[in-house]
Motif scaffolding. Structure first.
Motif, PDB file in Angstrom:
ATOM      1  N   TYR A  58      24.738  36.130  29.911  1.00 36.15           N
ATOM      2  CA  TYR A  58      25.702  35.110  30.335  1.00 36.15           C
ATOM      3  C   TYR A  58      25.392  33.836  29.563  1.00 36.15           C
ATOM      4  O   TYR A  58      24.340  33.718  28.911  1.00 36.15           O
ATOM      5  N   LYS A  73      30.261  37.163  28.198  1.00 35.56           N
ATOM      6  CA  LYS A  73      31.462  37.230  29.025  1.00 35.56           C
ATOM      7  C   LYS A  73      31.338  36.429  30.324  1.00 35.56           C
ATOM      8  O   LYS A  73      32.336  35.951  30.859  1.00 35.56           O
ATOM      9  N   GLN A  74      30.142  36.315  30.840  1.00 37.88           N
ATOM     10  CA  GLN A  74      29.937  35.607  32.102  1.00 37.88           C
ATOM     11  C   GLN A  74      29.437  34.185  31.840  1.00 37.88           C
ATOM     12  O   GLN A  74      28.723  33.939  30.859  1.00 37.88           O
ATOM     13  N   MET A  97      29.023  31.375  39.777  1.00 40.22           N
ATOM     14  CA  MET A  97      29.493  32.304  38.752  1.00 40.22           C
ATOM     15  C   MET A  97      30.795  32.919  39.224  1.00 40.22           C
ATOM     16  O   MET A  97      30.894  33.347  40.383  1.00 40.22           O
ATOM     17  N   ASN A  98      31.764  32.921  38.342  1.00 40.46           N
ATOM     18  CA  ASN A  98      33.092  33.433  38.700  1.00 40.46           C
ATOM     19  C   ASN A  98      33.636  32.722  39.936  1.00 40.46           C
ATOM     20  O   ASN A  98      34.313  33.324  40.776  1.00 40.46           O
ATOM     21  N   LYS A 142      32.027  31.721  42.446  1.00 41.87           N
ATOM     22  CA  LYS A 142      31.278  32.023  43.666  1.00 41.87           C
ATOM     23  C   LYS A 142      29.860  31.436  43.579  1.00 41.87           C
ATOM     24  O   LYS A 142      29.219  31.499  42.538  1.00 41.87           O
ATOM     25  N   GLY A 171      31.355  41.615  43.131  1.00 45.51           N
ATOM     26  CA  GLY A 171      32.500  41.058  43.866  1.00 45.51           C
ATOM     27  C   GLY A 171      32.319  41.178  45.336  1.00 45.51           C
ATOM     28  O   GLY A 171      33.267  41.044  46.118  1.00 45.51           O
ATOM     29  N   LEU A 186      28.576  39.827  40.686  1.00 41.02           N
ATOM     30  CA  LEU A 186      29.234  40.682  39.689  1.00 41.02           C
ATOM     31  C   LEU A 186      29.984  41.839  40.348  1.00 41.02           C
ATOM     32  O   LEU A 186      31.053  42.253  39.878  1.00 41.02           O
TER      33      LEU A 186
END
Length: 269
Positions: free
Chosen positions: A127, A93-94, A239-240, A242, A269, A267
């Motif tokens: 990931y 998912k990551q 990641m995401n 960031k 946030g 993760l």
């Protein structure tokens, strides 16, 4: 001696002097003409040499030509010109974005310290990794980053596993050169490193792709992807959206502990 003979002798002497002066004048004139001609030839030769050198300097290099060449993308790639390289399980998912330049000494340290950890996480499906290769360390006259990136394309064409192992070998203590030494520009050195990877050792297709530069144009497109990313240095991890950094710094994590802490922080946030 009669006055007549005396006058005749003096006339002959004057004539001899005149003729000698004319001979010397002609000789000097010829010498000056030869000197001027020689200087002119030298100037023309110098100008021609400078002109040729300038013309050669303005000739596009192989890598400049590769920027606009038709791209042959390696297998196991996605997106325009195959510049999206995802390593890992599609179900992960990551996605960890990893930006590296093959000649980068800090990237080498990062891979030596964290390469095994990243591989274990990817194999476990924690990931997947999106790899983006850079070539900015080649500067104006280097070729090692570009040649190594093209060779990584050749390894990826064999398999994602060969790509991962070959990348680790490039960054290893055994093979990674000092930043000032452009050893990756030498195909024979690239092939020597590849011999440490079972899938690439004695692999005729891989060898042909490295020596022929099959993926040179792809490498230049990948390099442009890095240039357009907004990332300013290597290694960079995101990641995401960031950036992953060591706690309290803007630097990339360089130990397992720093990486895990940065990963968990993102993760959450």
């Amino acid at each position: 001696m009669s006055a007549r003979n005396n006058r005749a002798n003096k006339a002959e002497a004057r004539e001899r002097i005149r003729l000698e002066r004319e001979r010397q004048a002609k000789k000097e004139k010829t010498r000056r003409q030869l000197t001027v001609a020689g200087a002119t030839v030298a100037v023309l030769a110098l100008a021609g040499g400078i002109g040729y050198a300038v013309m050669q300097a303005n000739e596009p290099s192989h890598w400049d030509e590769a920027k606009n060449a038709t791209v042959t993308a390696p297998k196991n790639t996605e997106g325009p010109d195959g510049t999206t390289v995802i390593i890992g399980k599609p179900s992960a998912k990551q996605t960890l974005e990893l930006y590296e330049d093959s000649r980068c000494p800090v990237c080498a340290t990062f891979e030596q310290q964290l390469g095994d950890t990243l591989k274990k996480d990817v194999d476990a499906g924690k990931y997947k990794i999106k790899y983006v290769g850079a070539t900015f360390l080649d500067g104006q006259d280097g070729e090692g980053s570009k040649n190594a990136l093209s060779s990584l394309g050749a390894a990826l064409d064999v398999s994602p596993e060969a790509f991962t192992e070959f990348k680790a070998a490039l960054y290893s203590k055994e093979f990674h050169p000092e930043e000032s030494k452009d050893k990756f520009a030498d195909d024979s050195y690239i092939l020597e490193i590849a011999d440490s990877v079972p899938e690439l050792k004695n692999n005729a297709e891989f060898k042909k792709d490295v020596e022929k530069g099959t993926f040179d144009a792809w490498a230049m497109k990948m390099s442009k992807t890095f240039d357009d990313s907004g990332v300013e240095g290597t290694p960079t991890l995101r990641m995401n959206g960031k950036k992953l950094t060591a706690e309290g710094t803007e630097n990339p994590p360089m130990t397992v502990e720093q990486f895990n802490a940065a990963y968990e922080k993102v993760l959450k946030g």
